[in-house]
Design an enzyme around this catalytic site. Structure first.
Site, short mmCIF file in Angstrom:
data_model
loop_
_atom_site.label_atom_id
_atom_site.label_comp_id
_atom_site.label_asym_id
_atom_site.label_seq_id
_atom_site.Cartn_x
_atom_site.Cartn_y
_atom_site.Cartn_z
N LYS A 9 5.72 9.53 -15.47
CA LYS A 9 4.54 9.48 -16.34
C LYS A 9 3.32 9.57 -15.46
O LYS A 9 3.23 8.91 -14.43
CB LYS A 9 4.50 8.18 -17.15
CG LYS A 9 3.25 8.02 -18.02
CD LYS A 9 3.29 6.75 -18.82
CE LYS A 9 1.95 6.47 -19.50
NZ LYS A 9 1.52 7.57 -20.40
N ALA A 190 -3.81 8.84 -11.36
CA ALA A 190 -2.94 9.96 -11.02
C ALA A 190 -2.33 9.80 -9.63
O ALA A 190 -2.87 9.09 -8.77
CB ALA A 190 -3.75 11.26 -11.09
N ASN A 191 -1.20 10.46 -9.42
CA ASN A 191 -0.51 10.50 -8.13
C ASN A 191 -0.05 9.13 -7.65
O ASN A 191 0.13 8.91 -6.45
CB ASN A 191 -1.40 11.15 -7.05
CG ASN A 191 -1.85 12.54 -7.45
OD1 ASN A 191 -1.04 13.34 -7.91
ND2 ASN A 191 -3.14 12.83 -7.32
N ARG A 192 0.09 8.20 -8.58
CA ARG A 192 0.52 6.83 -8.27
C ARG A 192 -0.48 6.08 -7.37
O ARG A 192 -0.17 5.04 -6.81
CB ARG A 192 1.92 6.81 -7.61
CG ARG A 192 3.04 7.30 -8.52
CD ARG A 192 3.21 6.38 -9.71
NE ARG A 192 4.35 6.72 -10.53
CZ ARG A 192 4.31 7.49 -11.62
NH1 ARG A 192 3.15 8.02 -12.00
NH2 ARG A 192 5.39 7.73 -12.32
N LEU A 193 -1.69 6.62 -7.24
CA LEU A 193 -2.73 5.94 -6.47
C LEU A 193 -3.56 5.09 -7.44
O LEU A 193 -4.75 5.33 -7.68
CB LEU A 193 -3.60 6.95 -5.73
CG LEU A 193 -2.88 7.71 -4.61
CD1 LEU A 193 -3.81 8.75 -3.98
CD2 LEU A 193 -2.37 6.74 -3.55
#
Length: 214
Positions: A9, A190-193
């Site tokens: 996700k 976004a981007n797990r950041l």
């Protein structure tokens, strides 16, 4: 076996920027709570997980409903003789957590739980529906019981006993307030950041803010 490694996700709905944040975590919690309510993400935006350290030394988490929050802390109600009540009596250090997936947000609160004043518990108990009052009287919460039928029969008995009468609050039922020492806000990015901002209470009861790595 079910492999969940392909579950993905992307979180992109909002962000946490230090310059835009209030000086105290309760104000930010209030803002987030209202935003989730207005978003219409569910009937129980006040559902939270309460984690305690049990008498057996293991942590345990369960979902309860937040009933009030102020600048002093977060209030919920339960049976004082329940597993969580006994755990709090021995170790008042608890953790509360909220996950509002519709807004891609999480809040983690560490604090100390203590009983609220009896008159406050009385006031909330009096506001409850009759069925909820009877449930508090009937249930020996967390204890082993012989069957569901045992509860149903007790409910019928107490319902007859209190017909036309005021149902008193049981002495072993009431509220706790969790006074926070740290509050962490997590906003999916976004981007797990992801954004993680932690408020920590200082000795003078002011709040320090830190950004944590995701």
């Amino acid at each position: 076996m079910k492999d969940l490694s392909n579950y993905r996700k992307s979180y992109e709905k909002s962000k946490l920027i230090e310059e835009n944040l209030p000086e105290d975590p309760i104000s930010l919690f209030r803002n987030w709570f209202i935003e989730v309510e207005e978003f219409g993400g569910g009937a129980e935006v006040n559902a939270m997980t309460v984690s305690t350290i049990g008498l057996d030394g293991f942590p345990k988490s369960r979902v309860v409903l937040l009933k009030q929050f102020t600048f002093e802390g977060f209030v919920f109600y339960t049976n004082y003789n329940s597993e969580k009540g006994k755990a709090i009596a021995k170790n008042p250090n608890v953790c509360l957590s909220f996950f509002w997936h519709e807004m891609e947000r999480q809040v983690i609160i560490k604090g100390k739980a203590e009983k609220i004043a009896e008159n406050l518990s009385d006031g909330y108990f009096d506001s409850r529906p009759v069925g909820s009052k009877l449930g508090a009287v009937v249930s020996p919460q967390s204890q082993v019981i012989p069957s569901r039928d045992y509860l149903d029969k007790k409910l019928v008995e107490f319902d007859k006993e209190y017909q036309g009468k005021e149902i008193p609050r049981p002495d072993n039922w009431g509220g706790y307030i969790v006074k926070p020492v740290s509050v962490e806000f997590w906003q999916g990015r976004a981007n797990r950041l992801h954004d993680r901002i932690r408020y920590t209470m200082a000795e003078d009861y002011s709040w320090n803010k830190d950004r944590l790595a995701p």
